[in-house]
Structures are given as C-alpha cells and as structure tokens.
Design a protein around this motif. Structure first.
Motif, PDB file in Angstrom:
ATOM      1  N   GLY A  28       0.803  -1.222   0.000  1.00 47.85           N
ATOM      2  CA  GLY A  28       0.000   0.000   0.000  1.00 47.85           C
ATOM      3  C   GLY A  28       0.828   1.261   0.000  1.00 47.85           C
ATOM      4  N   CYS A  29       1.891   1.277   0.792  1.00 47.23           N
ATOM      5  CA  CYS A  29       2.710   2.493   0.898  1.00 47.23           C
ATOM      6  C   CYS A  29       3.647   2.649  -0.284  1.00 47.23           C
ATOM      7  N   ALA A  30       3.854   1.590  -1.076  1.00 43.58           N
ATOM      8  CA  ALA A  30       4.570   1.724  -2.348  1.00 43.58           C
ATOM      9  C   ALA A  30       3.640   2.282  -3.411  1.00 43.58           C
ATOM     10  N   PHE A  31       2.399   1.795  -3.436  1.00 39.37           N
ATOM     11  CA  PHE A  31       1.445   2.243  -4.449  1.00 39.37           C
ATOM     12  C   PHE A  31       1.121   3.727  -4.336  1.00 39.37           C
ATOM     13  N   SER A  32       1.158   4.291  -3.131  1.00 36.27           N
ATOM     14  CA  SER A  32       0.760   5.696  -2.986  1.00 36.27           C
ATOM     15  C   SER A  32       1.775   6.661  -3.588  1.00 36.27           C
ATOM     16  N   ILE A  33       3.010   6.218  -3.843  1.00 37.93           N
ATOM     17  CA  ILE A  33       4.034   7.130  -4.375  1.00 37.93           C
ATOM     18  C   ILE A  33       4.425   6.816  -5.817  1.00 37.93           C
ATOM     19  N   ILE A  34       3.691   5.927  -6.476  1.00 33.58           N
ATOM     20  CA  ILE A  34       4.056   5.525  -7.837  1.00 33.58           C
ATOM     21  C   ILE A  34       4.075   6.725  -8.789  1.00 33.58           C
ATOM     22  N   GLU A  35       3.018   7.540  -8.796  1.00 30.05           N
ATOM     23  CA  GLU A  35       2.970   8.672  -9.729  1.00 30.05           C
ATOM     24  C   GLU A  35       4.051   9.700  -9.426  1.00 30.05           C
ATOM     25  N   ILE A  36       4.322   9.927  -8.155  1.00 26.57           N
ATOM     26  CA  ILE A  36       5.369  10.884  -7.765  1.00 26.57           C
ATOM     27  C   ILE A  36       6.711  10.437  -8.326  1.00 26.57           C
ATOM     28  N   LEU A  37       7.048   9.165  -8.127  1.00 27.06           N
ATOM     29  CA  LEU A  37       8.319   8.654  -8.618  1.00 27.06           C
ATOM     30  C   LEU A  37       8.364   8.622 -10.139  1.00 27.06           C
ATOM     31  N   ALA A  38       7.265   8.241 -10.767  1.00 29.43           N
ATOM     32  CA  ALA A  38       7.239   8.178 -12.232  1.00 29.43           C
ATOM     33  C   ALA A  38       7.557   9.546 -12.833  1.00 29.43           C
ATOM     34  N   VAL A  39       6.947  10.603 -12.303  1.00 30.46           N
ATOM     35  CA  VAL A  39       7.197  11.951 -12.816  1.00 30.46           C
ATOM     36  C   VAL A  39       8.636  12.375 -12.570  1.00 30.46           C
ATOM     37  N   LEU A  40       9.150  12.092 -11.391  1.00 33.53           N
ATOM     38  CA  LEU A  40      10.534  12.465 -11.091  1.00 33.53           C
ATOM     39  C   LEU A  40      11.509  11.778 -12.033  1.00 33.53           C
ATOM     40  N   TYR A  41      11.377  10.461 -12.185  1.00 35.91           N
ATOM     41  CA  TYR A  41      12.322   9.737 -13.036  1.00 35.91           C
ATOM     42  C   TYR A  41      12.135  10.076 -14.508  1.00 35.91           C
ATOM     43  N   ARG A  42      10.912  10.322 -14.939  1.00 34.58           N
ATOM     44  CA  ARG A  42      10.652  10.595 -16.352  1.00 34.58           C
ATOM     45  C   ARG A  42      11.122  11.988 -16.763  1.00 34.58           C
ATOM     46  N   ASN A  43      10.892  12.986 -15.900  1.00 37.98           N
ATOM     47  CA  ASN A  43      11.033  14.376 -16.347  1.00 37.98           C
ATOM     48  C   ASN A  43      12.034  15.230 -15.587  1.00 37.98           C
ATOM     49  N   HIS A  44      12.494  14.806 -14.428  1.00 37.54           N
ATOM     50  CA  HIS A  44      13.240  15.749 -13.596  1.00 37.54           C
ATOM     51  C   HIS A  44      14.607  15.267 -13.119  1.00 37.54           C
ATOM     52  N   LEU A  45      14.724  14.041 -12.703  1.00 38.97           N
ATOM     53  CA  LEU A  45      16.000  13.586 -12.165  1.00 38.97           C
ATOM     54  C   LEU A  45      17.041  13.504 -13.278  1.00 38.97           C
ATOM     55  N   ARG A  46      18.177  14.140 -13.061  1.00 45.25           N
ATOM     56  CA  ARG A  46      19.242  14.173 -14.069  1.00 45.25           C
ATOM     57  C   ARG A  46      20.376  13.233 -13.654  1.00 45.25           C
ATOM     58  N   PHE A  47      20.694  12.319 -14.554  1.00 44.17           N
ATOM     59  CA  PHE A  47      21.801  11.385 -14.355  1.00 44.17           C
ATOM     60  C   PHE A  47      22.708  11.459 -15.575  1.00 44.17           C
ATOM     61  N   PRO A  48      23.733  12.327 -15.547  1.00 52.09           N
ATOM     62  CA  PRO A  48      24.627  12.419 -16.705  1.00 52.09           C
ATOM     63  C   PRO A  48      25.175  11.052 -17.089  1.00 52.09           C
ATOM     64  N   ASP A  49      25.215  10.788 -18.393  1.00 52.53           N
ATOM     65  CA  ASP A  49      25.685   9.498 -18.926  1.00 52.53           C
ATOM     66  C   ASP A  49      24.832   8.337 -18.434  1.00 52.53           C
TER      67      ASP A  49
END
Length: 268
Positions: free
Chosen positions: A27-48
């Motif tokens: 349950g506590c993993a499911f509540s943050i799925i959209e938050i993490l998806a947006v961060l990894y898709r559009n915001h978190l920067r990992f050069p190379d």
C-alpha cells in the motif's frame, strides 16, 4: 531504451516483487508511484545515465518502506535486472525490504523514519556549498513527520536557504498502526511547512500533470526558500481492495489476491 515509467506497469512490478518475496508494504509503495514516475521521467538528471555520477540529482526515499516503488523505476532504467525483481527479499539478494544505499540508484539507507530527510537536507547543503546546480528531492510519509528530526532538518534547510531542496510529503492519511488522525493528528501540513520557511504547494499526488507542473514551478524559483509539495494520495492506489485499507501495510499476497490485483491493473 525508451523509459516511459507507465504507472500501471510499475504497480505490476511491485506486485511481482511482493508476491515473489512473500513480503509486505504494498500500500505504501502504491501511494508514491505517480510521484516517482514523474521524477524519473522528467526531472531527475543522471549524466551518462550513471546512477553514481558526481553531478547527478539526488532522490532520497526517506519513507524507505515504500522502496518497491523505487525499485520498479530502477528496473525500468535498466539499473536492476529482471532477476533482481524476481529474487526480491530472498536469500542472497541485494534488494531488501527497506531502502539500501548499496543498490545502484538508491542514495540513502532509510526506514528509520525521519532519518532520510535529514540526510537529504545535508546533500542539498553540500551541493549548495560546492556551487553545483544539483537538486535534492526527498519523499517522506505523513506519519513519518511525527518525528522531531523532520522539523530540525526543516529549520536547518530554511536557515541555510536551501532552494535546491524539494520535499514531497506523501499524505495518504495512514501510518503503520492506524490513520494519522488516530495516531497523532498532523493538522494542516502545508501550513506547518510554510511556518518553517518553505514555499509550499498542495496537490493531487496521483495527478501526474499537477506533480510535473509543481516541480517545474518550484525548482525554477531560486528565492532562498526550500520547497515542499504536499501530495494528497491514496494508500494502496490502483487496486480497489487495497485502497485506503491499512491492512495492506503488513498483509502478504496469496495466489488469489495476487491474481485479483493483477487482473484489476490489466483492466485499467
């Protein structure tokens, strides 16, 4: 490899891990799925595309018991293999039930609640001192902010004007042993962060567009204020018999409930 971070597929990966490992905290993993998806898709920067690159942005999952959601994202990035997912929580695996910094892409060993936020504040401060443009994002649970260390870290962040810090509060209304209203009333969380000097926004934590726009807005403001997003979420979001049902904090999947949950996700 194209990384879309589709939330249905991320939830299915969480179910696969929980069922394979016969473990809890769905349950506590499911509540943050959209938050993490947006961060990894559009915001978190990992050069190379390197998880340990010195100029990467930081993501600290302070509510470390929700780590299956992050592992699902790391699997999509290719930093965790399908074998890692299949062997979750089994003997010899590197993937344990709480966030572990030995896993590529996981910044902090967390699960002792309140601890991760303090470490994230320290990371943001270090980036400020080095005069880099690195952002630090920290995800905390609403029950977690019962901890006094959260507010000590918030005072520090405000004092040192850490405008490279965004804390996201997963306000799903529950903690391990009951609702937040029953255990320890939190009042208005956004007003609390504002009182501690944070620029704050409240939004629907499952609306990816709202999350994305808020992060863009906040990280563009170099105004000497740390930032807070209060994300209203549903614990167990995505599977009807798990939603707002706190039994799924500690309940393990059976063959029947695993199949039923997967079937619901397939229908969406």
């Amino acid at each position: 490899m194209t990384q879309v971070f589709d939330t249905k597929n991320l939830r299915k990966t969480v179910l696969d891990m929980a069922f394979s490992g016969a473990t809890v905290h769905i349950g506590c993993a499911f509540s943050i799925i959209e938050i993490l998806a947006v961060l990894y898709r559009n915001h978190l920067r990992f050069p190379d595309d390197t998880p340990a690159h010195p100029n990467r942005d930081y993501l600290v999952l302070s509510k470390g018991h929700g780590v299956m959601a992050q592992y699902a994202c790391l699997h999509e990035k290719g930093w965790l293999s399908s074998a890692d997912i299949k062997n979750y929580f089994k003997n010899g695996t590197q993937l344990k039930g709480l966030a572990d910094a030995h896993v590529p892409g996981v910044e902090v060993t967390s699960g002792s609640l309140g601890h991760g936020f303090s470490v994230g504040v320290g990371m943001a401060y270090g980036a400020q001192r080095r005069e880099t443009n690195q952002m630090c994002y920290v995800i905390v649970g609403d029950g977690e902010i019962n901890e006094g260390s959260i507010w000590e870290a918030a005072l520090f962040a405000s004092h040192f004007k850490l405008d490279n810090l965004i804390v996201v509060v997963d306000e799903n209304g529950f903690q391990a042993m009951g609702s937040t209203e029953e255990v320890l009333k939190l009042g208005n969380i956004m007003e609390k962060f504002i009182a501690f000097g944070f620029e704050s926004i409240q939004l629907d934590g499952h609306n990816e567009s709202q999350i994305n726009d808020a992060i863009h807005q906040l990280k563009s403001k170099k105004n000497g204020k740390p930032k807070a997003i209060i994300a209203k979420t549903v614990k167990g979001k995505g599977v009807s018999f798990m939603e707002n049902n706190n039994i799924w904090h500690y309940t393990r999947l059976s063959s029947e409930t695993y199949a039923a949950a997967m079937a619901e996700l397939e229908e969406k």
